[in-house]
Write a protein that holds these residues in place. Sequence first.
Motif, mmCIF file in Angstrom:
data_model
loop_
_atom_site.group_PDB
_atom_site.id
_atom_site.type_symbol
_atom_site.label_atom_id
_atom_site.label_comp_id
_atom_site.label_asym_id
_atom_site.label_seq_id
_atom_site.Cartn_x
_atom_site.Cartn_y
_atom_site.Cartn_z
ATOM 1 N N PHE A 174 0.721 7.233 3.598
ATOM 2 C CA PHE A 174 0.097 8.248 2.747
ATOM 3 C C PHE A 174 0.832 9.585 2.878
ATOM 4 O O PHE A 174 0.206 10.647 2.898
ATOM 5 C CB PHE A 174 -1.377 8.418 3.137
ATOM 6 N N GLU A 175 2.157 9.545 2.913
ATOM 7 C CA GLU A 175 2.927 10.746 3.273
ATOM 8 C C GLU A 175 2.841 11.860 2.236
ATOM 9 O O GLU A 175 3.167 13.004 2.541
ATOM 10 C CB GLU A 175 4.391 10.389 3.511
ATOM 11 N N TYR A 176 2.413 11.570 0.989
ATOM 12 C CA TYR A 176 2.278 12.608 -0.025
ATOM 13 C C TYR A 176 0.819 12.917 -0.349
ATOM 14 O O TYR A 176 0.536 13.601 -1.314
ATOM 15 C CB TYR A 176 3.000 12.198 -1.311
ATOM 16 N N PHE A 177 -0.118 12.405 0.459
ATOM 17 C CA PHE A 177 -1.538 12.560 0.163
ATOM 18 C C PHE A 177 -2.302 13.016 1.408
ATOM 19 O O PHE A 177 -1.968 12.618 2.529
ATOM 20 C CB PHE A 177 -2.134 11.230 -0.316
ATOM 21 N N THR A 178 -3.325 13.829 1.170
ATOM 22 C CA THR A 178 -4.281 14.168 2.225
ATOM 23 C C THR A 178 -5.694 13.949 1.694
ATOM 24 O O THR A 178 -5.945 14.044 0.493
ATOM 25 C CB THR A 178 -4.139 15.621 2.709
ATOM 26 N N ALA A 228 0.666 6.990 10.420
ATOM 27 C CA ALA A 228 0.186 6.367 9.183
ATOM 28 C C ALA A 228 -0.500 7.370 8.264
ATOM 29 O O ALA A 228 -0.385 7.276 7.036
ATOM 30 C CB ALA A 228 -0.760 5.223 9.518
ATOM 31 N N PHE A 229 -1.217 8.334 8.839
ATOM 32 C CA PHE A 229 -2.004 9.256 8.023
ATOM 33 C C PHE A 229 -1.421 10.661 7.957
ATOM 34 O O PHE A 229 -2.108 11.588 7.500
ATOM 35 C CB PHE A 229 -3.438 9.298 8.542
ATOM 36 N N VAL A 230 -0.190 10.836 8.392
ATOM 37 C CA VAL A 230 0.451 12.145 8.266
ATOM 38 C C VAL A 230 0.760 12.378 6.784
ATOM 39 O O VAL A 230 1.289 11.479 6.117
ATOM 40 C CB VAL A 230 1.752 12.177 9.100
ATOM 41 N N LEU A 282 0.830 -1.200 0.000
ATOM 42 C CA LEU A 282 0.000 0.000 0.000
ATOM 43 C C LEU A 282 0.870 1.257 0.000
ATOM 44 O O LEU A 282 0.601 2.223 -0.724
ATOM 45 C CB LEU A 282 -0.920 -0.022 1.219
ATOM 46 N N ARG A 283 1.922 1.231 0.775
ATOM 47 C CA ARG A 283 2.804 2.399 0.863
ATOM 48 C C ARG A 283 3.497 2.663 -0.467
ATOM 49 O O ARG A 283 3.612 3.813 -0.900
ATOM 50 C CB ARG A 283 3.835 2.178 1.974
ATOM 51 N N TYR A 284 3.950 1.610 -1.162
ATOM 52 C CA TYR A 284 4.622 1.783 -2.446
ATOM 53 C C TYR A 284 3.672 2.338 -3.496
ATOM 54 O O TYR A 284 4.056 3.154 -4.341
ATOM 55 C CB TYR A 284 5.213 0.457 -2.917
ATOM 56 N N ILE A 285 2.411 1.891 -3.459
ATOM 57 C CA ILE A 285 1.429 2.398 -4.418
ATOM 58 C C ILE A 285 1.296 3.907 -4.289
ATOM 59 O O ILE A 285 1.342 4.640 -5.292
ATOM 60 C CB ILE A 285 0.063 1.714 -4.202
ATOM 61 N N PHE A 286 1.139 4.400 -3.065
ATOM 62 C CA PHE A 286 0.921 5.837 -2.867
ATOM 63 C C PHE A 286 2.222 6.631 -2.970
ATOM 64 O O PHE A 286 2.182 7.832 -3.220
ATOM 65 C CB PHE A 286 0.228 6.086 -1.523
ATOM 66 N N ARG A 287 3.345 5.981 -2.822
ATOM 67 C CA ARG A 287 4.613 6.685 -3.001
ATOM 68 C C ARG A 287 4.884 6.937 -4.484
ATOM 69 O O ARG A 287 5.426 7.983 -4.863
ATOM 70 C CB ARG A 287 5.757 5.883 -2.381
ATOM 71 N N ASP A 288 4.495 5.977 -5.321
ATOM 72 C CA ASP A 288 4.771 6.091 -6.752
ATOM 73 C C ASP A 288 3.690 6.848 -7.507
ATOM 74 O O ASP A 288 3.937 7.376 -8.588
ATOM 75 C CB ASP A 288 4.920 4.694 -7.372
ATOM 76 N N ALA A 289 2.476 6.888 -6.969
ATOM 77 C CA ALA A 289 1.365 7.521 -7.681
ATOM 78 C C ALA A 289 1.426 9.030 -7.538
ATOM 79 O O ALA A 289 1.667 9.562 -6.454
ATOM 80 C CB ALA A 289 0.041 7.002 -7.132
#
Length: 426
Positions: free
Chosen positions: A103-107, A126-128, A43-50
Amino acid sequence: MENPFELLFDKCPKEESIVPCKCRSMSHEIICGGGDISSSNTLRYIFRDASPNEHQDDDNVRNVVVKNNHNSQGPIETKRNYYHYSHLILQDTPIETIANGTFEYFTFLVITIRQHYYLTKIELNAFVPSNSVTTLLKFDSNHKLGSDGESIESLFNVIRTFTNLETLLIHRCALTHIPANAFGGLQVSLRKLRRISLIGNRIQTIHSHAFVGHLPSLRLLILNNNELDTIEPNAIKLDTDHCTPNFNYEKIYYFIDLSNNRLQSHSIADSNSILTNCSTELNLSNNSIHYLPESIYRPMFSKFMKLFLYGNDLDCSHCEMGWMLRGRYCSMFNSTLTYQSLIESSNCNQTILSFDTFREKCSSNNKMVSSEKNPMEPMVESNHDLLHCPMDTNQTNHSSTTTKFISDSYFIYLFLLFFFHLFTFF
């Protein structure tokens, strides 16, 4: 007022960059689910690359520039290092933990975590940075979340970081208790939180200081359909600056729903277990309450209280119920207000609850001592901090001396008016 975060939603990432998640461009929702997300790292890799491709610079550091065209003074460019969407839905995955930095690049304005069988832990960060933006947080049908002390601790540690939160829903999870300082603490301020709903868990105990803290906006506290049988001293203490004379008899401020649980007559530890500073509706329907101990329930009426007790097997003639007949004569309405009239119950109505019911059975009981002179007259409430008449100034945090001051002022007014007419006559 329109939420400023709603004006800044980003366009969807390219489809191939966020697979197996999906993004709905019209609603700005990102939905992730299914067995392809096998671990927290996946899950972390998905949101890091997207990312929306045109916003990603060479060194892979997000630096988003957003034009806010809703500003009446003209477009304003806002820089931020995250992408913002309306809703994250994470559902039906086999993950056990949501790890720090996922989700470090998403809010997200709204976050929904639902239908996970193995999820037990959410790490603190986790949600920062979303925890400073999110207004609605929902956990639904996560069958092991909150099943033990460590899981409960991790969950509430995370919840306390959501400083912009307005609504919290934890439904049909495995919560077994609400711990001390669940919503409070020296470094915690959930000042915008208006609604807490914990329906359909396995909650048995609300511990001391569970709902005590910086919760000045909280109005709805819903814990129905649990296994609740213990509410410890100082468990629920709600205090607001918004309690005005409008919230008095005609209008309720706090709604607390503890219906469909396992509460018994002494499950509420003492009169300090549930404290509010404004008008309150307390729903205790469909529990196992047999009678209402005076020492616990009568002090609750220091503010206006509406108590619902439908579906309880109440013994209406129990001597501990005699206090419900205490009354206060309200001259403005030319009637006597009783505790009994503020308690809604299907089987203890005015016909059954009468002095004839208690006179013989409880005549030697101190609860009935005030009826000795004339047992057919209602007992008079002697404590001026309880059972206020409508429009009673005590209801709005004034002392009983305020009432006396108003009364004295009225007589002084009549006295001066008399001398004024006497003077004009001569």
